[in-house]
Design a protein around this motif. Structure first.
Motif, mmCIF file in Angstrom:
data_model
loop_
_atom_site.group_PDB
_atom_site.id
_atom_site.type_symbol
_atom_site.label_atom_id
_atom_site.label_comp_id
_atom_site.label_asym_id
_atom_site.label_seq_id
_atom_site.Cartn_x
_atom_site.Cartn_y
_atom_site.Cartn_z
ATOM 1 N N GLU A 1 -8.939 7.022 -8.965
ATOM 2 C CA GLU A 1 -7.944 6.609 -7.978
ATOM 3 C C GLU A 1 -8.529 5.683 -6.913
ATOM 4 O O GLU A 1 -7.926 4.655 -6.580
ATOM 5 C CB GLU A 1 -7.298 7.820 -7.296
ATOM 6 N N GLN B 1 0.843 -1.205 0.000
ATOM 7 C CA GLN B 1 0.000 0.000 0.000
ATOM 8 C C GLN B 1 0.875 1.250 0.000
ATOM 9 O O GLN B 1 0.559 2.239 -0.672
ATOM 10 C CB GLN B 1 -0.940 -0.002 1.220
ATOM 11 N N ASP C 1 0.927 4.183 -2.654
ATOM 12 C CA ASP C 1 0.819 5.595 -2.260
ATOM 13 C C ASP C 1 1.934 6.419 -2.896
ATOM 14 O O ASP C 1 1.705 7.518 -3.407
ATOM 15 C CB ASP C 1 0.889 5.746 -0.738
ATOM 16 N N THR D 1 -5.905 -3.562 -3.917
ATOM 17 C CA THR D 1 -5.971 -4.287 -2.645
ATOM 18 C C THR D 1 -6.606 -5.656 -2.821
ATOM 19 O O THR D 1 -6.092 -6.663 -2.329
ATOM 20 C CB THR D 1 -6.743 -3.453 -1.597
ATOM 21 N N ARG E 1 -7.357 1.856 -6.257
ATOM 22 C CA ARG E 1 -6.871 1.425 -4.944
ATOM 23 C C ARG E 1 -7.631 0.178 -4.470
ATOM 24 O O ARG E 1 -7.030 -0.765 -3.955
ATOM 25 C CB ARG E 1 -7.016 2.544 -3.917
#
Length: 193
Positions: free
Chosen positions: A173, A86, A90, A181, A177
């Motif tokens: 975005e 993650q 980022d 995940t 994300r």
């Protein structure tokens, strides 16, 4: 006489250009203008443009490593492994030009797998590798080549980010994300013991 902080001012100006416009925008002339010095004065601190870009990349690796190190204390190695990815995401989304230069561009001094990684020369990969080893020891991930599993997780995350950077997903975005995940969870489910 140069002020003691000139090298840092040069580096900060170069990084700001890099982050805004990419590596191609970093010229000695533009950096010098931003700092208020002559272009030749930069050479007292950096032998050439490549050295300046390399310093920016090295510093960005160090930033990621510091964030990853902060997660070393987490008890669950799978959660720690997911957290590292993650943070990687980022970083890629916050600093796309730095990410591209650090992880997608060919660089002379880039660490190479397997020798540099096995020799523990990658501060970022070392944290992932420790989490994989602990997950294997606790029976959460299958036994076998821990470096192979580490690189599989990293390559999966990296591939998704590279596809996103290339415009291959139509997600916004938040959507990307969520997909990222979920995809990592699918991968780790397949790697469980």
């Amino acid at each position: 006489m140069a002020r003691p902080d000139t090298a840092m001012r040069i580096l900060n100006a170069a990084r700001a250009l890099f982050e805004r416009e990419g590596a191609g925008s970093v010229s000695m002339r533009r950096v010098a203008e931003a700092v208020g010095i002559t272009a030749t004065a930069i050479y007292r601190h950096f032998p050439n443009r490549e050295a300046l870009l390399e310093k920016i990349s090295d510093d960005s690796f160090d930033e990621i490593a510091r964030h990853w190190n902060a997660h070393r204390q987490a008890r669950d190695p799978i959660a720690r492994l997911l957290a590292t990815q993650q943070i990687y995401l980022d970083y890629a989304l916050a600093y796309p030009h730095l990410f591209d230069h650090a992880f997608l561009a060919r660089r002379r001094n880039a660490r190479r797998f397997p020798e540099d990684f096995i020799a523990a020369q990658s501060p970022t990969a070392n944290v992932m590798h420790e989490a994989v080893l602990e997950a294997q020891a606790s029976g959460q991930l299958r036994a076998g080549d821990a470096w192979g599993l580490t690189m599989t997780v990293w390559a999966h995350a990296h591939g998704l980010i590279a596809l996103q950077r290339a415009g291959r997903f139509s997600f916004d975005e938040a959507g990307f994300r969520a997909f990222f995940t979920t995809s990592l969870h699918h991968l780790l489910d397949g790697l469980r013991a």
